[in-house]
Motif scaffolding. Structure first.
Motif: not given
Ligand SMILES: NC(=O)c1ccc[n+]([C@@H]2O[C@H](COP(=O)([O-])OP(=O)(O)OC[C@H]3O[C@@H](n4cnc5c(N)ncnc54)[C@H](OP(=O)(O)O)[C@@H]3O)[C@@H](O)[C@H]2O)c1
Length: 274
Positions: A140, A137, A155
């Motif tokens: 990202r 996470d 994405e």
């Protein structure tokens, strides 16, 4: 948010990203940028970032952006291999360079391949990206932080989309600008003064795009709405059809796509046998 970001080969696109990060309040001291020319290093230093002639210094950041041209990619990757920290996130914006090539040549797993475009400079960009090597996470969030300062980003799971995006949003600004130029010249041909032609064409394009974005009906319905039988639009569209406008546009986008694949194949062919 105390991570660092390093740009390896800081040219036009890297500067676009750096400017966006700075405008967003990213501390200049956390941005590294490398370049092979001392004059460019001086220009980058003037932005307030830590600029260096040594690619390995920029490659030691938490997020490493590879922003050289495809033709110089393999040499630069070989040079920075070993300087990239095992937990770093490598983000490539290099046209055609596949995730596998980046992973194999760098000997690194966490890699993102993305395709931004020139309007990123005014924060109206579009970036399509794809990841390999299990991003967490936090990774990202970093990708979103970097790409978000340049505009929209999506994405995708299938890397093929990034090849196609290279032909659509990467090449797109040149195609659209070519169309705008031709449209303005056409308005001039029928006697419109340059300034009026420019404003009329641009506002028409922006207004039409905005209508389509706001889902004001299907695109074909929009065309239908302004096309009366025997009218002016009908004449104009007939000429576009006779001139193979849509076919030429398809050929143009396909040519960019094929070139993207060629660049990718050439880089892959340079890999040692698996
Ligand atoms: N421009 C776009 O609209 C766009 C959009 C999407 C993706 N891309 C991709 O982004 C990448 C960069 O594009 P760009 O337009 O920013 O190109 P660019 O301005 O040419 O940037 C690359 C920079 O890397 C420098 N460089 C070359 N070899 C180097 C080395 N060994 N070590 C350090 N620096 C080195 C180049 O220096 P020199 O000036 O001395 O050659 C150049 O300034 C490309 O792979 C392109 O496919 C570009």
């Amino acid at each position: 948010m105390s991570w660092t970001i390093g740009f390896v080969g800081a040219g036009v696109m890297a500067e676009t990203m750096i400017s966006g990060l700075l405008a967003e309040g990213f501390e200049p001291g956390r941005i590294l940028a490398s370049h092979r020319r001392a004059d460019r290093v001086a220009e980058l230093s003037a932005l307030g970032v830590s600029a260096t002639l040594d690619n390995r210094v920029a490659a030691a950041a938490d997020v490493v952006v590879i922003s050289v041209k495809p033709q110089t990619l393999l040499g630069v990757l070989a040079e920075v291999k070993g300087a990239v920290r095992p937990d770093a996130l490598v983000v490539s914006i290099v046209a055609g360079a596949r995730l596998r090539v980046l992973q194999v040549v760098l000997g690194h797993h966490k890699v993102v391949r993305c395709m931004p475009n020139l309007p990123c400079r005014i924060r109206r960009g579009m970036t399509v990206w794809c990841a390999a090597g299990e991003l967490g996470d936090g990774d990202r969030a970093r990708v979103a932080a970097v790409l978000g300062v340049m505009g929209k980003h999506i994405e995708v799971q299938d890397e093929g989309h990034v090849d196609r995006a290279t032909a659509v949003n990467g090449t797109g600004p040149a195609i659209v600008a070519h169309f705008v130029k031709a449209f303005i010249e056409a308005a001039g041909y029928i006697g419109e003064p340059r300034g009026v032609a420019r404003e009329t064409v641009l506002e028409t394009m922006l207004g039409t795009a905005e209508m389509i974005l706001q889902n004001e009906g299907h695109i074909a319905e929009l065309i239908d709405e302004v096309t009366s039988p025997g009218g002016t639009t009908s004449r104009a569209l007939q000429v576009l059809k006779n001139g193979r406008f849509s076919a030429v546009l398809t050929e143009s986008v396909d040519a960019a796509y094929q070139r993207t694949r060629e660049l990718g194949d050439a880089l892959e062919a340079a890999l040692p046998p698996a």
